[in-house]
Design an enzyme around this catalytic site. Structure first.
Site, PDB file in Angstrom:
ATOM      1  CE1 TYR A  88     -46.902  33.015 -96.099  1.00  0.00           C
ATOM      2  CE2 TYR A  88     -49.133  33.095 -95.114  1.00  0.00           C
ATOM      3  CZ  TYR A  88     -47.937  33.174 -95.108  1.00  0.00           C
ATOM      4  OH  TYR A  88     -47.869  33.682 -94.205  1.00  0.00           O
ATOM      5  NE  ARG A 142     -37.714  33.649 -88.214  1.00  0.00           N
ATOM      6  CZ  ARG A 142     -38.846  34.947 -88.343  1.00  0.00           C
ATOM      7  NH1 ARG A 142     -39.238  35.445 -87.532  1.00  0.00           N
ATOM      8  NH2 ARG A 142     -40.211  34.344 -89.125  1.00  0.00           N
ATOM      9  CD  GLU A 231     -41.677  36.800 -94.747  1.00  0.00           C
ATOM     10  OE1 GLU A 231     -42.328  38.501 -95.140  1.00  0.00           O
ATOM     11  OE2 GLU A 231     -41.798  37.202 -93.520  1.00  0.00           O
ATOM     12  CG  ASP A 232     -38.787  34.810 -92.423  1.00  0.00           C
ATOM     13  OD1 ASP A 232     -39.970  35.479 -91.997  1.00  0.00           O
ATOM     14  OD2 ASP A 232     -39.566  33.321 -92.945  1.00  0.00           O
ATOM     15  CG  ASP A 254     -44.736  39.988 -93.032  1.00  0.00           C
ATOM     16  OD1 ASP A 254     -45.632  40.625 -92.946  1.00  0.00           O
ATOM     17  OD2 ASP A 254     -44.938  38.927 -93.602  1.00  0.00           O
ATOM     18  CG  ASP A 255     -40.348  37.864 -90.400  1.00  0.00           C
ATOM     19  OD1 ASP A 255     -41.502  37.305 -90.258  1.00  0.00           O
ATOM     20  OD2 ASP A 255     -39.602  38.526 -90.979  1.00  0.00           O
ATOM     21  CG  ASN A 415     -46.219  30.784 -88.535  1.00  0.00           C
ATOM     22  OD1 ASN A 415     -47.345  30.499 -87.662  1.00  0.00           O
ATOM     23  ND2 ASN A 415     -45.959  32.308 -88.499  1.00  0.00           N
TER      24      ASN A 415
HETATM   25  O1  LIG Z   1     -44.517  33.130 -93.076  1.00  0.00           O
HETATM   26  C1  LIG Z   1     -45.849  33.391 -92.280  1.00  0.00           C
HETATM   27  O2  LIG Z   1     -46.556  31.917 -91.715  1.00  0.00           O
HETATM   28  C2  LIG Z   1     -45.356  33.939 -90.832  1.00  0.00           C
HETATM   29  C3  LIG Z   1     -44.406  34.912 -91.036  1.00  0.00           C
HETATM   30  O3  LIG Z   1     -43.673  35.936 -91.235  1.00  0.00           O
HETATM   31  C4  LIG Z   1     -42.996  33.778 -89.843  1.00  0.00           C
HETATM   32  O4  LIG Z   1     -43.278  33.185 -89.569  1.00  0.00           O
HETATM   33  O5  LIG Z   1     -41.876  34.031 -90.786  1.00  0.00           O
HETATM   34 MG   LIG Z   2     -41.789  35.406 -92.048  1.00  0.00          MG
END
Ligand SMILES: O=C([O-])CC(=O)C(=O)O
Ligand SMILES: [Mg+2]
Length: 558
Positions: A88, A142, A231-232, A254-255, A415
């Site tokens: 991760y 992203r 996600e992203d 999630d973001d 991150n």
């Molecule tokens: O994935 C991760 O560490 C946290 C997150 O969702 C991101 O930064 O987009």
């Molecule tokens: Mg994310």
């Protein structure tokens, strides 16, 4: 017995497919005479540690997982603090950057623009079609703070789902990683001969939306029991697709929601350490993307649970974007409109979309861009970084924070780790050890003034596993704001006495399974209250203790 996914070419359909194989234990003579599972675990660890670079460790673990899923998760559970940063953040960021070079085996589904019109067929190709319960879906636009990585975003979907298994006991065969390949605007990808995705730029919104509509419709048809985690996605699509689809399927972003909830939880814990009344905290968010606005929205309840109005809560939150302090009337902010779908526009102001809620209404000074200046003006007690600008929290900014409050709360959340707004060491040194710190990616502990200090990791991994687990166990029809909020409150309430004594703001990662189970219980209760589960469900009749046992009983163990 272990389960292995093997790719094969289907000549009739002209596509690569996956087949699932169950690998039985070796017959006599096919395994060494002296073999034990425990020794094999130690051997794997030894081999892992002999790899020097993080990316070598990543590829080693990816293969170990392919070879033996159970052994892989056994290793994850026993050595969580060592393994999670490899599968991760931060290493998964490198894996995405280099995916087209390190790729060996398929681990998830790729659905591309060329599949428009037959997305349902592609979804049916997943070998475990009847079992999918949780799917992490990215369009790679992203990835973390690394920008548009296109089809190379697959490791983020795979990594999040590995955490679902490790941290919430979701069965590996119930996880479905999906990368939607809608092209990429990343020119290095487009010119890389090894790039695994479509060599074309991303389409305009009408085409994008039509693709997403078909994807969601087919997902509901082919995988009717699945919960979708977006996600992203780039900021505009993150918001617009959350709103567009959240009532069609159980789905969350999630973001926006996971990060919002994890920061709220950390802030609730951090605020206990600061001798300032809750409503006097002043929060400055540096960065105005999807995570930042998601956090700002979620943080409203930091104030409103004390009984203050939404208006009063909003007045304690300031936003800074790439053009500086965000306020109503700022000239250049008109370009928010450029990246915003029309239904999110709100009239009557230069500022548009979701950012407007947090724009200062009565600011009449000159545009303010320098972060030190802004910190002097706002006098925040809490500084949150979601900007992906490494080093943005300069020594001066941190020193200035210490002038505002005896215990500055400083969370550089970008991150992966190389994009963090400051390091743990910098926060401690420049605040004379007073900072309360959490970052998005992990930092090591530090000794300051003879005392060992541990950083927090304000990462959505503390929220999404428990949120997803609760939502699928109660077969929630949607993921409501109340389910997300309750997950945050439960996380904040989960610190043990010794964690509190050490001034931690998040529980130790080793306890994450236990905490996910507790979060799942609260999420089920919130779903019940929101009437988004089947009324006849047995879960309603269980008291909390029995429900907790039920949840734990459903968690998969390698
Ligand atoms: O994935 C991760 O560490 C946290 C997150 O969702 C991101 O930064 O987009
Ligand atoms: Mg994310």
């Amino acid at each position: 017995m272990s389960i292995v996914l093997t790719p094969y070419w289907s000549p009739d359909e002209g596509i690569q497919k996956l087949k699932i194989e169950a690998r039985a234990p070796a017959a006599p003579g096919l395994a060494p005479p002296v073999f034990s599972t425990k020794a094999q675990l130690d051997r794997t660890l030894l081999q892992l540690r002999s790899r020097t670079s993080p990316i070598e460790k990543y590829t080693f673990l990816a293969q170990a997982k392919q070879a033996d899923v159970e052994a892989f998760y056994k290793l994850c559970l026993e050595y969580m603090p060592e393994i999670i940063p490899i599968i991760y953040t931060p290493t998964v960021g490198d894996a995405c950057l280099q995916y087209s070079k390190i790729y060996r085996n398929p681990e998830g589904l790729f659905i591309s623009l060329k599949d428009k019109g037959r997305i349902g067929n592609i979804l049916r190709n997943w070998p475990l079609a009847n079992e999918a319960r949780i799917s992490v879906v990215t369009d790679g636009s992203r990835i973390l703070g690394l920008g548009d990585l296109g089809a190379n975003g697959m490791p983020i979907a795979v990594g999040k789902l590995s955490l679902y298994v490790a941290c919430a006991g979701i069965r590996p065969s119930s996880t479905l990683p999906i990368t939607l390949d809608l092209g990429t605007d990343n020119s290095s990808n487009l010119s890389d001969p090894l790039y695994l995705g479509l060599r074309q730029r991303r389409p305009l919104d009408a085409e994008y939306d039509a693709f997403m509509d078909e994807f969601i419709t087919e997902m509901g048809r082919v995988h009717p029991k699945v919960l979708v985690q977006f996600e992203d996605f780039s900021t505009d699509h993150a918001f617009s697709y959350l709103e567009r689809f959240r009532n069609r399927l159980p789905l969350f972003n999630d973001d926006i929601q996971g990060t919002g909830a994890v920061v709220l939880a950390g802030l609730l814990s951090a605020a206990r350490l600061v001798p300032i009344p809750r409503n006097e905290h002043r929060i400055l968010l540096f960065g105005a993307g999807s995570a930042s606005v998601g956090v700002a929205k979620q943080l409203m309840s930091f104030f409103t649970i004390t009984g203050v109005s939404e208006e009063a809560a909003r007045s304690q939150i300031w936003l800074v974007d790439s053009k500086g302090l965000v306020y109503v009337g700022r000239e250049e902010v008109a370009d928010y409109k450029m990246c915003m779908p029309p239904f999110l526009w709100r009239g009557g102001s230069h500022l548009t979309g979701y950012v407007i809620d947090f724009a200062r209404r009565h600011y009449t000074g000159v545009p303010m861009k320098d972060l030190t200046e802004i910190v002097k003006y706002v006098k925040p007690t809490v500084l949150l970084g979601l900007s992906t600008i490494a080093g943005a929290f300069t020594p001066e900014v941190i020193r200035q924070m210490s002038q505002n409050t005896p215990r500055p709360i400083i969370f550089p959340l970008s991150n992966p780790v190389q994009l963090s707004e400051c390091t743990f060491t910098e926060a401690l040194i420049h605040s004379n050890g007073t900072a309360i710190f959490a970052s998005g990616s992990p930092f090591g502990s530090e000794v300051i003034g003879g005392v060992r200090r541990e950083p927090g990791q304000g990462n959505n991994m503390y929220i999404f596993p428990g949120l997803g687990l609760g939502a699928i166990l109660c077969r929630a029809k949607s993921v409501t704001d109340s389910m997300v909020q309750t997950a945050a409150f439960r996380l904040a309430g989960s610190l043990s006495w010794d964690e509190r004594a050490l001034e931690l703001v998040y529980p130790r990662i080793e306890r994450i399974r236990e905490i996910s189970a507790h979060i799942a219980v609260k999420v089920i209760r919130a779903a019940q209250q929101a009437v988004c589960i089947d009324n006849s469900t047995d879960l309603k009749r269980m008291n909390d203790t029995i429900l907790l046992e039920f949840v734990k009983g459903k968690m998969w163990n390698p």
